[in-house]
Design a protein around this motif. Structure first.
Motif, PDB file in Angstrom:
ATOM      1  N   UNK A 212       0.918  -1.071   0.037  1.00 57.71           N
ATOM      2  CA  UNK A 212       0.015  -0.039  -0.179  1.00 57.71           C
ATOM      3  C   UNK A 212       0.769   1.106  -0.043  1.00 57.71           C
ATOM      4  N   UNK A 214       0.907   5.553  -0.133  1.00 54.01           N
ATOM      5  CA  UNK A 214       0.400   6.768  -0.227  1.00 54.01           C
ATOM      6  C   UNK A 214       0.799   7.786  -1.207  1.00 54.01           C
ATOM      7  N   UNK A 217      -1.552  10.527  -2.545  1.00 50.74           N
ATOM      8  CA  UNK A 217      -2.371  11.454  -1.541  1.00 50.74           C
ATOM      9  C   UNK A 217      -3.521  10.603  -0.813  1.00 50.74           C
ATOM     10  N   UNK A 218      -3.329   9.207  -1.288  1.00 54.12           N
ATOM     11  CA  UNK A 218      -4.188   8.177  -0.489  1.00 54.12           C
ATOM     12  C   UNK A 218      -4.195   6.916  -0.813  1.00 54.12           C
ATOM     13  N   UNK A 219      -4.418   5.861   0.039  1.00 56.00           N
ATOM     14  CA  UNK A 219      -3.923   4.578   0.092  1.00 56.00           C
ATOM     15  C   UNK A 219      -4.319   3.875  -1.243  1.00 56.00           C
ATOM     16  N   UNK A 240     -10.174   4.309   0.166  1.00 57.43           N
ATOM     17  CA  UNK A 240      -8.946   3.727   0.648  1.00 57.43           C
ATOM     18  C   UNK A 240      -8.825   2.185  -0.079  1.00 57.43           C
ATOM     19  N   UNK A 242      -6.388  -1.110   0.279  1.00 56.68           N
ATOM     20  CA  UNK A 242      -5.052  -1.528   1.244  1.00 56.68           C
ATOM     21  C   UNK A 242      -5.406  -3.094   1.441  1.00 56.68           C
TER      22      UNK A 242
ATOM     23  N   UNK B 131      -3.444  -1.232   9.420  1.00 54.40           N
ATOM     24  CA  UNK B 131      -4.486  -1.731   8.755  1.00 54.40           C
ATOM     25  C   UNK B 131      -5.860  -1.431   9.346  1.00 54.40           C
ATOM     26  N   UNK B 134      -6.095   2.138   9.602  1.00 56.54           N
ATOM     27  CA  UNK B 134      -6.371   2.504   8.298  1.00 56.54           C
ATOM     28  C   UNK B 134      -7.832   2.688   8.046  1.00 56.54           C
ATOM     29  N   UNK B 138     -10.829   5.686   8.014  1.00 56.25           N
ATOM     30  CA  UNK B 138     -11.771   5.621   6.563  1.00 56.25           C
ATOM     31  C   UNK B 138     -13.003   5.771   7.301  1.00 56.25           C
ATOM     32  N   UNK B 161     -11.103   9.484   2.407  1.00 58.53           N
ATOM     33  CA  UNK B 161      -9.587   8.836   2.464  1.00 58.53           C
ATOM     34  C   UNK B 161      -9.289   8.580   3.918  1.00 58.53           C
ATOM     35  N   UNK B 162      -8.238   7.802   3.926  1.00 57.90           N
ATOM     36  CA  UNK B 162      -7.646   7.687   5.185  1.00 57.90           C
ATOM     37  C   UNK B 162      -6.043   7.280   5.175  1.00 57.90           C
ATOM     38  N   UNK B 163      -5.512   7.935   6.517  1.00 59.44           N
ATOM     39  CA  UNK B 163      -4.260   7.736   6.611  1.00 59.44           C
ATOM     40  C   UNK B 163      -3.762   6.810   7.900  1.00 59.44           C
TER      41      UNK B 163
END
Lengths: 428, 189
Positions: A212, A214, A217-219, A240, A242, B131, B134, B138, B161-163
């Protein structure tokens, strides 16, 4: 009643009268805790002329054997090579059941001829002798192959010293996906990025890594050919993307997508077929891990209110719950024989620990670590070791452990935060 | 106009820069809007017919105030000044009441600027797996995005989105730091 013994390989090498060159530092420090493990005592002498090769070949073999948890090395001073006739009573007196020695000879074409022999000290007989001609860059690999051969001959199962491990490093917000030998040495950067990288996963043939990134700017889930560096975005849907996991035949990639509103499991057909949604809930479903037969998928879901591990048929159907102790169980990894699951639990004190659970039923989970911040367990391809991420002295570190938690080693990482380990398959 | 003139000078200027940023449909990979300088602001203003305020934007080249608020009114102005970060309680995805105004302001701004796009980035504190965090981040981002949709923003205008725990704003390991990290950030596209 636990006895803790700690010894650095350098101290070990010094005690054995070996040249203490910087190369003698293997990057994994062996920390042995606990007693009762059955370990085969092995003598390993210095290989003749190895000091001229630039690699401490015998020390690499020794460290490999110790890290496996299957062997302990006995006092091994003295000079010999693969042509010597060992004085068996002498080695028996030192407590050795087996003995390894050899030599490293530079060839006229610049390569090195690495030879070794393995003796059965108890029977007083040769077991095997081999010669490998390798370029200097592959001397470490030759040592790992010797360790694997010894491992196989003495235990009947394959060693994992010639396999590779992928992991992620972070330093000053630069991220790198790295690949190293199973002992943490010989690291190479597969991807450098200013953005986080998580969840690397080896394809079953060991040629590709899914992970994964980023970077946009996103997963997004990427697949990268390790040899050529060619990269392909395989999941960059809305939201997202992942948690990639390869099916055992390498033709499917299970991923977590939030494209339909909540994180759910999907199967990507690597041959170009349609995307298939695997779970249909209103809860988080993520962290897929295939059973080795490919028939079922373990995953994490909080459909019951807290994250627990479940199992669902790959073909689709009802999910059944797998973990029942504790209120936070995540990151399943399944052993190659399908019998053991490693995962991370949050215990009552808020510590995150690697656990093992026998999937054949009956037994209760076992803690295999004594640290507080464990993440991302991954099995060695022979199923004998688990690598996982943890924290020590304020740094992200990688640890390996035997399945009973008795032999643990730590990757020394010279000031980098290391995380997200993934143990690669046999064969390269 | 007279409504605007009552706003103190610095607030108007700040709002202007923010709004110009909001109005830009150009995708920006890097810095958040707040860090852009005046030059970037006026450049955006000149090309920002997308704000839906043609009468104003057309007539002024240099002013950073012009595109702000005459036609957008209180909603747009509130969007600019309401902030861009929503904080969450531990293990929670519920948008606290104190952030309703903020979300409503951004939602209204999107409703009246159909060409505008935003991204909601969910974040978690450092505890737990990468994960799973994440997915939790989200869920936070989706909660904010859903609220915005209910308040009039088009679904295609907002991407959640997610970090996860990968981008903490505070590296500390106590509740004060964790509370700062459990958040959703509203960013312009």
């Amino acid at each position: 009643m636990q006895i803790q013994r700690r010894r650095s390989l350098a101290a070990l090498a010094g005690g054995l009268g070996l040249a203490a060159s910087p190369l003698a530092w293997a990057q994994f420090r062996v920390e042995i805790s606990g007693i009762g493990a059955t370990q085969l005592p092995v003598g390993i002498t210095r290989f003749r002329d190895e000091e001229r090769s630039g690699q401490p070949v015998s020390a690499i073999v020794r460290a490999d054997l110790e890290r496996s948890g299957m062997f302990r090395t006995v006092e091994s001073s003295g000079t010999m090579d693969e042509r010597s006739l060992p004085v068996y009573p002498d080695w028996r007196a030192r407590g050795a059941d087996a003995l390894v020695s050899g030599s490293v000879t530079k060839l006229s074409d610049g390569r090195f001829d690495v030879r070794f022999k393995l003796w059965d000290v108890v029977k007083g007989a040769e077991i095997v002798g081999q010669a490998l001609a390798v370029p200097g860059d592959d001397l470490r690999m030759a040592a790992h192959r010797i360790a694997d051969e010894v491992h196989q001959r003495l235990t009947g199962e394959r060693g994992v010293n010639a396999t590779r491990i992928a992991y992620v490093t972070r330093a000053a917000n630069r991220y790198a996906l790295r690949i190293t030998d199973a002992d943490g040495e010989g690291g190479q950067v597969a991807l450098a990025s200013p953005q986080p990288i998580i969840s690397p996963a080896w394809s079953p043939d060991g040629r590709k890594l899914a992970y994964v990134s980023f970077e946009t700017g996103k997963a997004v889930v990427m697949v990268q050919d390790v040899l050529t560096g060619a990269r392909q975005s395989v999941a960059s849907f809305r939201g997202s993307n992942s948690a990639p996991a390869w099916s055992p035949d390498g033709r499917k990639l299970a991923v977590t997508l939030s494209r339909d509103g909540v994180s759910q499991l999907y199967l990507i057909d690597m041959d170009g077929g349609p995307l298939r949604r695997l779970t249909t809930t209103t809860a988080i479903d993520t962290e897929a891990a295939f059973a080795p037969d490919g028939q079922s998928i373990y995953f994490v879901s909080d459909r019951g209110g807290a994250p627990q591990i479940y199992r669902v048929p790959t073909a689709g159907g009802n999910a059944e719950r797998v973990t029942f102790s504790g209120s936070y169980n995540i990151s399943p990894a399944i052993s190659p024989d399908g019998r053991t699951m490693a995962y991370v639990t949050r215990d009552g004190g808020g510590a995150f620990r690697v656990m093992t659970l026998e999937l054949t039923g009956g037994a209760s989970p076992n803690a295999v670590s004594d640290t507080r911040d464990d993440e991302s367990p991954s099995f060695a391809p022979n199923g004998r070791l688990i690598i996982y991420a943890s924290r020590a002295q304020g740094r992200d570190v990688l640890m390996t452990t035997t399945l009973d938690g008795k032999i643990r080693t730590r990757l020394l990482s010279s000031g980098l935060d290391v995380r997200e380990p993934a143990w690669g398959p046999f064969g390269r | 106009m007279n409504h605007t003139s009552r706003i103190t000078g610095w607030a108007a200027a700040a709002a202007a820069v923010l709004l110009v940023g909001c109005s830009s449909a150009v995708k920006l990979d890097e810095a958040p809007i707040e860090s852009r300088d005046v030059k970037a602001g006026s450049a955006g203003g000149a090309g920002s017919s997308g704000t839906g305020s043609p009468g104003v934007a057309g007539g002024t080249g240099q002013s950073t105030v012009t595109p702000v608020d005459l036609t957008k009114g209180a909603g747009a102005n509130a969007a600019a000044s309401a902030g861009r970060v929503v904080y969450f309680d531990f293990d929670s995805f519920v948008v606290r009441d104190e952030f309703r105004g903020l979300i409503e302001a951004h939602a209204r701004n999107l409703a009246s600027n159909k060409g505008k796009r935003m991204v909601v980035e969910g974040h978690t504190d450092e505890r737990g797996g990468r994960e799973y965090n994440l997915a939790l981040g989200q869920k936070r981002a989706e909660a904010v995005a859903k609220s915005m949709a209910l308040l009039g923003a088009g679904e295609s205008q907002v991407e959640a989105v997610s970090f996860g725990k990968e981008r903490p704003v505070s590296e500390g390991q106590d509740e004060a730091a964790w509370a700062k990290n459990r958040r959703a950030e509203l960013k312009d596209r």
